[in-house]
Design a protein around this motif. Structure first.
Motif, PDB file in Angstrom:
ATOM      1  N   LEU A  33      37.042  15.320 -76.821  1.00 30.23           N
ATOM      2  CA  LEU A  33      36.352  14.981 -78.063  1.00 30.23           C
ATOM      3  C   LEU A  33      35.799  13.573 -77.941  1.00 30.23           C
ATOM      4  N   GLU A  34      34.597  13.361 -78.483  1.00 28.63           N
ATOM      5  CA  GLU A  34      33.970  12.040 -78.466  1.00 28.63           C
ATOM      6  C   GLU A  34      33.769  11.575 -79.899  1.00 28.63           C
ATOM      7  N   ILE A  35      34.096  10.314 -80.162  1.00 25.22           N
ATOM      8  CA  ILE A  35      33.973   9.747 -81.497  1.00 25.22           C
ATOM      9  C   ILE A  35      32.773   8.809 -81.507  1.00 25.22           C
ATOM     10  N   THR A  36      31.880   9.002 -82.475  1.00 21.65           N
ATOM     11  CA  THR A  36      30.701   8.169 -82.618  1.00 21.65           C
ATOM     12  C   THR A  36      30.694   7.568 -84.014  1.00 21.65           C
TER      13      THR A  36
ATOM     14  N   ARG B 262      37.878  18.328 -87.643  1.00 14.64           N
ATOM     15  CA  ARG B 262      37.699  18.606 -89.067  1.00 14.64           C
ATOM     16  C   ARG B 262      37.738  17.339 -89.929  1.00 14.64           C
ATOM     17  N   TRP B 263      38.407  16.293 -89.458  1.00 16.61           N
ATOM     18  CA  TRP B 263      38.495  15.061 -90.242  1.00 16.61           C
ATOM     19  C   TRP B 263      37.144  14.390 -90.419  1.00 16.61           C
ATOM     20  N   ARG B 264      36.260  14.451 -89.434  1.00 16.55           N
ATOM     21  CA  ARG B 264      34.906  13.887 -89.533  1.00 16.55           C
ATOM     22  C   ARG B 264      33.977  14.697 -88.642  1.00 16.55           C
ATOM     23  N   LYS B 265      33.380  15.740 -89.186  1.00 17.04           N
ATOM     24  CA  LYS B 265      32.422  16.523 -88.410  1.00 17.04           C
ATOM     25  C   LYS B 265      31.176  15.683 -88.183  1.00 17.04           C
TER      26      LYS B 265
ATOM     27  N   THR C 102      44.018   9.140 -74.574  1.00 20.58           N
ATOM     28  CA  THR C 102      42.856   8.407 -75.082  1.00 20.58           C
ATOM     29  C   THR C 102      42.451   7.404 -74.005  1.00 20.58           C
ATOM     30  N   PRO C 103      41.579   7.817 -73.061  1.00 21.29           N
ATOM     31  CA  PRO C 103      41.153   6.913 -71.990  1.00 21.29           C
ATOM     32  C   PRO C 103      40.460   5.660 -72.532  1.00 21.29           C
ATOM     33  N   ASP C 104      39.719   5.799 -73.616  1.00 20.60           N
ATOM     34  CA  ASP C 104      39.154   4.648 -74.322  1.00 20.60           C
ATOM     35  C   ASP C 104      39.203   4.952 -75.815  1.00 20.60           C
ATOM     36  N   GLN C 105      38.742   4.032 -76.629  1.00 19.44           N
ATOM     37  CA  GLN C 105      38.893   4.180 -78.073  1.00 19.44           C
ATOM     38  C   GLN C 105      38.021   5.270 -78.681  1.00 19.44           C
ATOM     39  N   THR C 106      37.038   5.749 -77.944  1.00 20.17           N
ATOM     40  CA  THR C 106      36.134   6.748 -78.512  1.00 20.17           C
ATOM     41  C   THR C 106      36.225   8.106 -77.818  1.00 20.17           C
ATOM     42  N   THR C 107      37.254   8.316 -77.017  1.00 20.48           N
ATOM     43  CA  THR C 107      37.415   9.582 -76.299  1.00 20.48           C
ATOM     44  C   THR C 107      38.842  10.090 -76.469  1.00 20.48           C
ATOM     45  N   ILE C 108      38.964  11.377 -76.763  1.00 25.71           N
ATOM     46  CA  ILE C 108      40.272  12.023 -76.872  1.00 25.71           C
ATOM     47  C   ILE C 108      40.265  13.224 -75.940  1.00 25.71           C
ATOM     48  N   VAL C 109      41.262  13.316 -75.047  1.00 24.01           N
ATOM     49  CA  VAL C 109      41.380  14.445 -74.135  1.00 24.01           C
ATOM     50  C   VAL C 109      42.663  15.195 -74.484  1.00 24.01           C
ATOM     51  N   ILE C 110      42.512  16.465 -74.878  1.00 25.90           N
ATOM     52  CA  ILE C 110      43.644  17.311 -75.239  1.00 25.90           C
ATOM     53  C   ILE C 110      43.830  18.325 -74.126  1.00 25.90           C
ATOM     54  N   SER C 111      45.043  18.420 -73.583  1.00 22.79           N
ATOM     55  CA  SER C 111      45.286  19.368 -72.498  1.00 22.79           C
ATOM     56  C   SER C 111      46.606  20.087 -72.719  1.00 22.79           C
TER      57      SER C 111
ATOM     58  N   PRO D 130      24.163  15.015 -89.337  1.00 21.47           N
ATOM     59  CA  PRO D 130      22.876  15.111 -88.644  1.00 21.47           C
ATOM     60  C   PRO D 130      21.972  13.888 -88.773  1.00 21.47           C
ATOM     61  N   TYR D 131      22.246  12.937 -89.659  1.00 20.71           N
ATOM     62  CA  TYR D 131      21.313  11.829 -89.874  1.00 20.71           C
ATOM     63  C   TYR D 131      21.572  10.658 -88.937  1.00 20.71           C
ATOM     64  N   LYS D 132      22.801  10.194 -88.854  1.00 22.79           N
ATOM     65  CA  LYS D 132      23.115   9.085 -87.953  1.00 22.79           C
ATOM     66  C   LYS D 132      23.886   9.545 -86.719  1.00 22.79           C
ATOM     67  N   GLY D 133      24.411  10.778 -86.734  1.00 24.26           N
ATOM     68  CA  GLY D 133      25.163  11.303 -85.604  1.00 24.26           C
ATOM     69  C   GLY D 133      26.604  10.846 -85.587  1.00 24.26           C
ATOM     70  N   LYS D 134      27.080  10.244 -86.682  1.00 26.02           N
ATOM     71  CA  LYS D 134      28.449   9.763 -86.737  1.00 26.02           C
ATOM     72  C   LYS D 134      29.419  10.931 -86.880  1.00 26.02           C
ATOM     73  N   GLY D 135      30.611  10.765 -86.311  1.00 28.92           N
ATOM     74  CA  GLY D 135      31.643  11.783 -86.454  1.00 28.92           C
ATOM     75  C   GLY D 135      32.317  12.097 -85.138  1.00 28.92           C
ATOM     76  N   ILE D 136      33.098  13.172 -85.135  1.00 26.72           N
ATOM     77  CA  ILE D 136      33.832  13.608 -83.941  1.00 26.72           C
ATOM     78  C   ILE D 136      33.187  14.889 -83.446  1.00 26.72           C
ATOM     79  N   LYS D 137      32.789  14.889 -82.164  1.00 23.25           N
ATOM     80  CA  LYS D 137      32.173  16.088 -81.598  1.00 23.25           C
ATOM     81  C   LYS D 137      32.810  16.400 -80.251  1.00 23.25           C
ATOM     82  N   TYR D 138      32.657  17.661 -79.844  1.00 24.36           N
ATOM     83  CA  TYR D 138      33.128  18.066 -78.524  1.00 24.36           C
ATOM     84  C   TYR D 138      32.193  17.486 -77.475  1.00 24.36           C
TER      85      TYR D 138
END
Length: 177
Positions: free
Chosen positions: A87-90, A150-153, A125-134, A156-164
């Protein structure tokens, strides 16, 4: 006829599969997984492969056929290689920190979001904006990743949130004066 269901699931070396009653148990180098078996499907462990066939010619048995074969395949893949989701956090100020069996997320709320990591999963969490679940169970890895997202999908306007990782977020243009 199910194209997926017709293929036998290969059992690699170092992995054992056994059927006891209504459960299929697969043991491998990463652990042990079990699957409850359906009455509509016949399962056979022969040599180095698992055969999955419908028990009768009903519509429901044929519908279950490909799915059950995929579930068996996921067991074998899980105990040999395992599964992972990234997961990547923006967003400005959005970050994640792994703390033992807890995951702490700062997502712009007035409070931090603390999530307990389920048993059998590993969160890095290799860095503050990446989560690796295994983990070895595909369903639990995907479920926990979906709960985090689900906490922050992604919006579409700024691209903020958590995405795969690899997910495309359709961007929209903002209002014009």
């Amino acid at each position: 006829m199910s194209r997926i269901g017709k293929k036998a699931v290969a059992i690699p070396s170092g992995v054992t599969a056994s059927i006891e009653g209504k459960t299929l148990t697969v043991k491998g180098p990463k652990g042990t997984l079990t699957l409850g078996l359906s009455d509509l499907i016949d399962y056979k462990v022969e040599g180095d492969e698992i055969q999955v066939k419908p028990a009768n010619d009903t519509k429901q048995a044929r519908a279950f056929w490909g799915m059950q074969r995929t579930l068996v395949s996921n067991l074998v893949e899980g105990v040999t290689e395992g599964f992972a989701k990234t997961l990547e956090i923006t967003g400005v100020g959005y970050r994640a920190m792994g703390q033992g069996k807890k995951l702490k997320l700062q997502l712009g709320y007035s409070h931090d979001v603390d999530l307990d990591v389920p048993e059998g999963l590993e969160v890095k969490t290799p860095d503050q904006t990446t989560i690796v679940i295994s983990g070895i169970d595909k369903q639990s890895v995907g479920q926990f990743a979906a709960e985090i997202r689900r906490w922050r999908k992604p919006e579409p306007y700024k691209g903020k949130g958590i995405k795969y990782r690899g997910e495309y977020v359709f961007r929209k243009e903002g209002k014009k004066k």
